[in-house]
Motif scaffolding. Structure first.
Motif, PDB file in Angstrom:
ATOM      1  N   THR A  27       0.837  -1.205   0.000  1.00 37.71           N
ATOM      2  CA  THR A  27       0.000   0.000   0.000  1.00 37.71           C
ATOM      3  C   THR A  27       0.878   1.263   0.000  1.00 37.71           C
ATOM      4  O   THR A  27       0.510   2.286   0.545  1.00 37.71           O
ATOM      5  CB  THR A  27      -0.940   0.019   1.230  1.00 37.71           C
ATOM      6  OG1 THR A  27      -0.119  -0.104   2.394  1.00 37.71           O
ATOM      7  CG2 THR A  27      -1.960  -1.085   1.200  1.00 37.71           C
ATOM      8  N   TYR A  47      -6.199  -4.906  -1.674  1.00 32.46           N
ATOM      9  CA  TYR A  47      -4.786  -4.785  -1.320  1.00 32.46           C
ATOM     10  C   TYR A  47      -4.377  -5.926  -0.412  1.00 32.46           C
ATOM     11  O   TYR A  47      -5.134  -6.320   0.483  1.00 32.46           O
ATOM     12  CB  TYR A  47      -4.531  -3.473  -0.577  1.00 32.46           C
ATOM     13  CG  TYR A  47      -4.481  -2.267  -1.490  1.00 32.46           C
ATOM     14  CD1 TYR A  47      -3.329  -1.972  -2.215  1.00 32.46           C
ATOM     15  CD2 TYR A  47      -5.580  -1.426  -1.629  1.00 32.46           C
ATOM     16  CE1 TYR A  47      -3.280  -0.866  -3.062  1.00 32.46           C
ATOM     17  CE2 TYR A  47      -5.534  -0.325  -2.461  1.00 32.46           C
ATOM     18  CZ  TYR A  47      -4.386  -0.047  -3.182  1.00 32.46           C
ATOM     19  OH  TYR A  47      -4.341   1.024  -3.997  1.00 32.46           O
ATOM     20  N   SER A  49      -1.610  -6.496   2.371  1.00 29.40           N
ATOM     21  CA  SER A  49      -0.688  -5.635   3.111  1.00 29.40           C
ATOM     22  C   SER A  49      -0.269  -6.297   4.418  1.00 29.40           C
ATOM     23  O   SER A  49      -0.930  -7.223   4.902  1.00 29.40           O
ATOM     24  CB  SER A  49      -1.391  -4.309   3.388  1.00 29.40           C
ATOM     25  OG  SER A  49      -0.603  -3.503   4.201  1.00 29.40           O
TER      26      SER A  49
END
Ligand code: NAP
Length: 461
Positions: A27, A47, A49
């Protein structure tokens, strides 16, 4: 987990209008900018992450999950993480099996690692399909929408279907994919953003070197010599007179240097009797930067035109003109018009104007937006035929202007030739050899060689 079925499903062509989810690992700046652009283009983004906490920097409609959870949701995973952290992907090998991994990474230095980052990623995860893309696009350009200068996205990869999927995303983002072939091309693609005007280096250094040489040459002959032997202080020549001598000389020499490698290439091909042998490296490199040499020559020619246009405004020129008028008035004698001089001056100006016009035409046709709109024959006609015509006109322009210094002993201060004599050496040599090359007895075998004929064929039929 049935990894095969999920992967087959993920790679199946998308027949509906709904865009498939794209997963982005990381990110950071690039991951966020690309995610933002993808959401704008209609892609659901998830995403992967290290932290699943949503920060307000992350695009509003995106999901943030752990790497393994995010990877399961998409067939394409964009790795927006620096190469040195790729090891964290090894434990995820199973979930990433069969997925398309897009390597977007760049390095800090040219050839920093023995293999490209994309090849390294493929070695770490042999079960995944690695595609290199997006590394030449900056996060800033993606976010600000100023992508005009970098619309092209180089893509390479060993899996054709995976590459096609990535190219479809590139197109959907309003960018232009350029297929560079297999993953072997990744090293070259990764080196692009690290290069600093690669094609301009040689032309710029050559121009700087020659400009400095001619500047000091003129300074010695026009300022220092006149100060020592004629006791005249012409140091103000440094501002306009000397630049206006150096610029046309540089323009002419650089234009001749655009055509000189072609002459060398023709001589080499005639000597070898074949076109199927590589030219020496220096000649290859020289040929590749002919456009840059020509554009620098055009810049010098344009400066010469501007310097010439301001000539009547100069204090020195008005002083010299009024001195001539006063001397005629004092002697009560009007100088008759010298017809030869009038002819010489008008023809010199006419040749310069025509030469400059063709020069500008050559510059315009070398711009990609123009050259893409003419066919190969038209491009060659302008760059070769009109280019040689420009060289002839500019050489004649210099000859008519500087010719009077050739025989005059006063031109040889400190036994050195005038700068105009020096400037004519390369263009005259190019034109003379070109003239020889267009004789039918030379042109015919050269044309045959360029069409594939060989004097001593390696593989006889
Ligand atoms: P960045 O802002 O530093 O972001 C990198 C991200 O990688 C971090 O935000 C972090 O994401 C993740 N990360 C960091 N350390 C990690 C670790 N030990 N293990 C797993 N993940 C880790 O860098 P960036 O500018 O976005 O660049 C990312 C990649 O894009 C680089 O390879 C760069 O060469 C390439 N690139 C960048 C640009 C650009 O304009 N910035 C342009 C072209 C290509 P989480 O905190 O979410 O885990």
């Amino acid at each position: 987990m049935n990894k095969n079925s999920s992967n087959i499903m993920a790679l199946a062509p998308n027949t509906s209008n709904k865009r498939e989810t794209v997963c982005i690992f990381g990110t950071g700046d690039f991951g966020r900018a690309l995610g933002h652009k993808m959401i704008q283009s209609g892609y659901p983004v998830v995403y992967g992450s290290r932290s699943t906490q949503i920060s307000n920097l992350i695009p509003k409609d995106a999901e943030v999950l752990s790497h393994a959870e995010a990877a399961q949701k998409a067939a394409i995973i964009i790795i927006a993480i620096q190469r040195q952290h790729y090891n964290f992907l090894i434990p995820l090998a199973e979930v990433l099996h069969g997925k398309v991994l897009v390597d977007i990474s760049n390095n800090m230095k040219l050839n920093q690692y023995p293999e490209s980052n994309a090849e390294y990623l493929a070695q770490l995860l042999p079960g995944s399909k690695v595609v290199k893309a997006f590394n030449t696009v900056s996060a800033w350009a993606l976010q600000s929408g100023t992508l005009d200068a970098s619309r092209q996205v180089f893509v390479c990869g060993d899996d054709v279907e995976a590459k096609q999927m990535v190219m479809n995303i590139v197109r959907a983002l309003g960018l232009t994919p350029l297929d560079k072939g297999s993953l072997l091309a990744a090293q070259e693609i990764e080196n692009y953003p690290l290069q600093l005007f690669p094609m301009w280096k040689f032309p710029i250094f050559l121009s700087l070197g020659l400009t400095a040489f001619f500047f000091f040459y003129c300074l010695a002959l026009d300022v220092i010599y006149t100060y020592i032997y004629e006791n005249n202080n012409f140091s103000f020549f440094i501002a306009i007179t000397i630049p206006n001598r150096v610029c046309p000389v540089m323009a002419l020499i650089l234009l001749a240097l655009v055509y000189l490698p072609g002459i060398f290439a023709a001589i080499i091909q005639l000597y070898r009797g074949t076109k199927y042998r590589r030219f020496p490296d220096w000649l290859d490199k020289w040929m590749l930067c002919r456009k840059q040499l020509g554009l620098i020559a055009l810049a010098f020619a344009s400066l010469h035109a501007v310097f010439t246009l301001v000539t009547p405004m100069r204090a020195f020129v008005s002083w010299r003109t009024s001195k001539g008028i006063i001397s005629q008035a004092l002697n009560n004698k009007t100088e008759p018009l010298n017809n030869t001089n009038a002819w010489l001056s008008d023809s010199y100006l006419a040749l310069g104007i025509l030469g400059y016009f063709l020069f500008v035409l050559l510059g315009i046709t070398s711009l990609p937006s123009v050259s893409n709109n003419v066919n190969w024959r038209e491009f060659r006609f302008v760059q070769s035929k009109l280019g040689y015509l420009a060289l002839i006109l500019c050489t004649a322009h210099t000859l008519v202007y500087g010719g009077k210094w050739f025989l005059s002993p006063s031109a040889y201060k400190w036994y050195l030739p005038n700068i105009y004599i020096l400037s004519l050496i390369v263009p005259c040599a190019v034109l003379v050899v070109k003239f020889v090359l267009i004789f039918p007895c030379v042109d015919k075998p050269l044309t045959q060689i360029r069409q594939g004929w060989e004097r001593n064929p390696k593989y006889s039929k």
